[in-house]
Design a protein around this motif. Structure first.
Motif, mmCIF file in Angstrom:
data_model
loop_
_atom_site.group_PDB
_atom_site.id
_atom_site.type_symbol
_atom_site.label_atom_id
_atom_site.label_comp_id
_atom_site.label_asym_id
_atom_site.label_seq_id
_atom_site.Cartn_x
_atom_site.Cartn_y
_atom_site.Cartn_z
ATOM 1 N N VAL A 231 54.747 34.523 29.349
ATOM 2 C CA VAL A 231 54.741 35.218 28.050
ATOM 3 C C VAL A 231 54.629 36.730 28.206
ATOM 4 C CG1 VAL A 231 53.741 33.200 26.916
ATOM 5 C CG2 VAL A 231 52.233 35.056 27.671
ATOM 6 N N LEU A 232 54.421 37.224 29.430
ATOM 7 C CA LEU A 232 54.280 38.654 29.660
ATOM 8 C C LEU A 232 55.653 39.305 29.830
ATOM 9 C CD1 LEU A 232 51.765 40.490 29.949
ATOM 10 C CD2 LEU A 232 52.011 40.252 32.422
ATOM 11 N N ARG A 233 55.847 40.429 29.164
ATOM 12 C CA ARG A 233 57.097 41.168 29.290
ATOM 13 C C ARG A 233 57.182 41.860 30.646
ATOM 14 N NH1 ARG A 233 56.554 43.813 23.293
ATOM 15 N NH2 ARG A 233 57.301 41.985 22.146
ATOM 16 N N THR A 234 58.404 42.153 31.076
ATOM 17 C CA THR A 234 58.594 42.954 32.282
ATOM 18 C C THR A 234 57.885 44.286 32.103
ATOM 19 O OG1 THR A 234 60.737 41.918 32.704
ATOM 20 C CG2 THR A 234 60.296 44.016 33.801
ATOM 21 N N GLY A 235 57.051 44.648 33.054
ATOM 22 C CA GLY A 235 56.260 45.861 32.937
ATOM 23 C C GLY A 235 54.944 45.656 32.217
ATOM 24 N N GLY A 236 54.685 44.439 31.739
ATOM 25 C CA GLY A 236 53.453 44.144 31.016
ATOM 26 C C GLY A 236 52.253 44.029 31.944
ATOM 27 N N THR A 237 51.082 43.902 31.335
ATOM 28 C CA THR A 237 49.823 43.924 32.079
ATOM 29 C C THR A 237 48.956 42.738 31.703
ATOM 30 O OG1 THR A 237 49.896 46.347 32.010
ATOM 31 C CG2 THR A 237 47.820 45.337 32.683
ATOM 32 N N ALA A 238 48.367 42.095 32.708
ATOM 33 C CA ALA A 238 47.405 41.009 32.477
ATOM 34 C C ALA A 238 46.030 41.472 32.950
ATOM 35 C CB ALA A 238 47.821 39.749 33.224
ATOM 36 N N PHE A 239 45.016 41.200 32.132
ATOM 37 C CA PHE A 239 43.641 41.591 32.441
ATOM 38 C C PHE A 239 42.807 40.325 32.600
ATOM 39 C CE2 PHE A 239 45.670 44.821 29.898
ATOM 40 C CZ PHE A 239 45.399 45.993 30.588
ATOM 41 N N PHE A 240 42.209 40.167 33.784
ATOM 42 C CA PHE A 240 41.464 38.945 34.116
ATOM 43 C C PHE A 240 40.012 39.274 34.421
ATOM 44 C CE2 PHE A 240 39.547 36.467 37.497
ATOM 45 C CZ PHE A 240 39.664 35.170 37.034
ATOM 46 N N ARG A 241 39.129 38.371 33.984
ATOM 47 C CA ARG A 241 37.720 38.451 34.359
ATOM 48 C C ARG A 241 37.203 37.024 34.518
ATOM 49 N NH1 ARG A 241 33.991 42.753 33.632
ATOM 50 N NH2 ARG A 241 35.666 43.869 32.561
ATOM 51 N N GLY A 242 36.560 36.743 35.657
ATOM 52 C CA GLY A 242 36.011 35.419 35.912
ATOM 53 C C GLY A 242 34.859 35.518 36.893
ATOM 54 N N PHE A 243 33.997 34.519 36.918
ATOM 55 C CA PHE A 243 32.819 34.577 37.773
ATOM 56 C C PHE A 243 33.188 34.463 39.250
ATOM 57 C CE2 PHE A 243 30.567 33.209 33.829
ATOM 58 C CZ PHE A 243 29.725 34.311 33.754
ATOM 59 N N SER A 244 32.427 35.189 40.075
ATOM 60 C CA SER A 244 32.628 35.216 41.520
ATOM 61 C C SER A 244 31.778 34.144 42.207
ATOM 62 C CB SER A 244 32.239 36.597 42.057
ATOM 63 O OG SER A 244 32.027 36.575 43.448
ATOM 64 N N VAL A 245 32.194 33.770 43.412
ATOM 65 C CA VAL A 245 31.407 32.849 44.231
ATOM 66 C C VAL A 245 30.048 33.444 44.589
ATOM 67 C CG1 VAL A 245 33.385 31.623 45.213
ATOM 68 C CG2 VAL A 245 32.524 33.704 46.340
ATOM 69 N N GLU A 246 29.885 34.762 44.417
ATOM 70 C CA GLU A 246 28.612 35.421 44.704
ATOM 71 C C GLU A 246 27.623 35.334 43.539
ATOM 72 O OE1 GLU A 246 29.095 39.427 46.144
ATOM 73 O OE2 GLU A 246 31.016 38.931 47.073
ATOM 74 N N ASP A 247 28.073 34.816 42.395
ATOM 75 C CA ASP A 247 27.201 34.772 41.219
ATOM 76 C C ASP A 247 26.049 33.784 41.421
ATOM 77 O OD1 ASP A 247 27.100 35.680 38.243
ATOM 78 O OD2 ASP A 247 26.721 33.519 38.180
ATOM 79 N N MET A 248 24.921 34.082 40.806
ATOM 80 C CA MET A 248 23.729 33.251 40.994
ATOM 81 C C MET A 248 23.925 31.818 40.512
ATOM 82 S SD MET A 248 21.148 34.529 37.963
ATOM 83 C CE MET A 248 21.442 34.128 36.231
ATOM 84 N N ARG A 249 24.877 31.586 39.621
ATOM 85 C CA ARG A 249 25.072 30.240 39.086
ATOM 86 C C ARG A 249 26.029 29.400 39.922
ATOM 87 N NH1 ARG A 249 25.516 32.362 32.871
ATOM 88 N NH2 ARG A 249 23.282 32.514 32.463
ATOM 89 N N ALA A 250 26.721 30.029 40.873
ATOM 90 C CA ALA A 250 27.605 29.262 41.751
ATOM 91 C C ALA A 250 26.778 28.240 42.525
ATOM 92 C CB ALA A 250 28.328 30.197 42.711
ATOM 93 N N GLY A 251 27.252 27.021 42.546
ATOM 94 C CA GLY A 251 26.533 25.961 43.235
ATOM 95 C C GLY A 251 25.593 25.165 42.351
ATOM 96 N N LYS A 252 25.425 25.584 41.105
ATOM 97 C CA LYS A 252 24.525 24.869 40.187
ATOM 98 C C LYS A 252 25.314 23.812 39.395
ATOM 99 C CE LYS A 252 21.231 27.623 41.429
ATOM 100 N NZ LYS A 252 21.008 28.858 40.725
ATOM 101 N N GLY A 253 24.812 22.602 39.378
ATOM 102 C CA GLY A 253 25.469 21.512 38.666
ATOM 103 C C GLY A 253 26.202 20.591 39.617
ATOM 104 N N ALA A 254 26.968 19.665 39.042
ATOM 105 C CA ALA A 254 27.718 18.696 39.839
ATOM 106 C C ALA A 254 29.051 19.304 40.252
ATOM 107 C CB ALA A 254 27.953 17.422 39.032
ATOM 108 N N GLU A 255 29.330 19.329 41.562
ATOM 109 C CA GLU A 255 30.583 19.913 42.036
ATOM 110 C C GLU A 255 31.728 18.935 41.799
ATOM 111 O OE1 GLU A 255 32.015 22.719 45.701
ATOM 112 O OE2 GLU A 255 30.712 21.024 46.185
ATOM 113 N N THR A 256 32.713 19.360 41.016
ATOM 114 C CA THR A 256 33.863 18.512 40.691
ATOM 115 C C THR A 256 35.074 18.835 41.562
ATOM 116 O OG1 THR A 256 34.573 20.046 38.950
ATOM 117 C CG2 THR A 256 33.088 18.246 38.302
#
Length: 208
Positions: A122-147
């Protein structure tokens, strides 16, 4: 947000506005840019995007989230709809910019790849995508059931994937990364300073 329909929609139904406070830092956008926010939730980032561009569309997989976003007076100019990030209801090359703030990480690996491919579509030629997501370094990584590797399910059924920089770079190919870094800070919890970390990236569509 975007993920399995049932957990997110139930969360918004029970708790209302899940996300408040100031939005994450956003890019400068031309006033006339056609912008898409994928996973708008209850509109926390959407209102800030509308202060940067007059042409903003936003989608979320949760009908309750979209209903909440529509109630906020600051989001009234936006075109809002219910849609899955893996199957965006827009034409190829429809947007100058696509914004994804903590969205793709709530999908399993095939879904992350499908959503990234949709961003490229859906991005036009010359368009820009902005991404933000949690890193493996975050304190919550590893918490919960690994799927899946570095993907963990919380008690309410929502999964979160924790990214590396190389993984994000590969996920959005053939887009070209013009900015990619791990943003690190500390959060004080019960007298302890714990590490928070997220991947920030800007990609350009340089396809001919």
């Amino acid at each position: 947000m975007t993920g399995d329909t049932s957990p997110w929609d139930e969360d918004y139904r029970r708790r209302g506005d899940l996300w408040g406070g100031a939005p994450a830092p956003l890019p400068d956008l031309p006033a006339g840019a056609a912008v898409l926010e994928v996973g708008c939730g209850n509109g926390k980032t959407l209102a800030a995007l509308l202060r940067r561009s007059s042409r903003v569309a936003a989608v979320d997989i949760s009908p309750h989230a979209v209903a909440l976003a529509r109630r906020h007076p600051d989001t009234a100019p936006a075109s809002l709809g219910v849609a899955d990030a893996r199957h965006l209801p827009f034409c190829e090359g429809a947007f100058d910019a696509v914004v994804l703030v903590h969205i793709i990480g709530h999908l399993p690996e095939p879904g992350r790849r499908a959503a990234a491919a949709e961003v490229c579509r859906v991005l036009r030629t010359g368009g820009t995508a902005f991404f933000r997501g949690f890193s493996v370094e975050d304190m919550r990584a590893g918490k919960g059931a690994e799927t899946e590797p570095q993907t963990f399910r919380r008690g309410e059924g929502i999964i979160t994937h924790y990214f590396t920089e190389d993984e994000v770079r590969e996920l959005f190919a053939p887009l070209v990364p013009v900015f990619l870094r791990t943003h690190r800070w500390r959060m004080r919890v019960r007298g302890r300073d714990l590490p928070r970390a997220e991947i920030e990236a800007v990609f350009k569509d340089g396809r001919d």
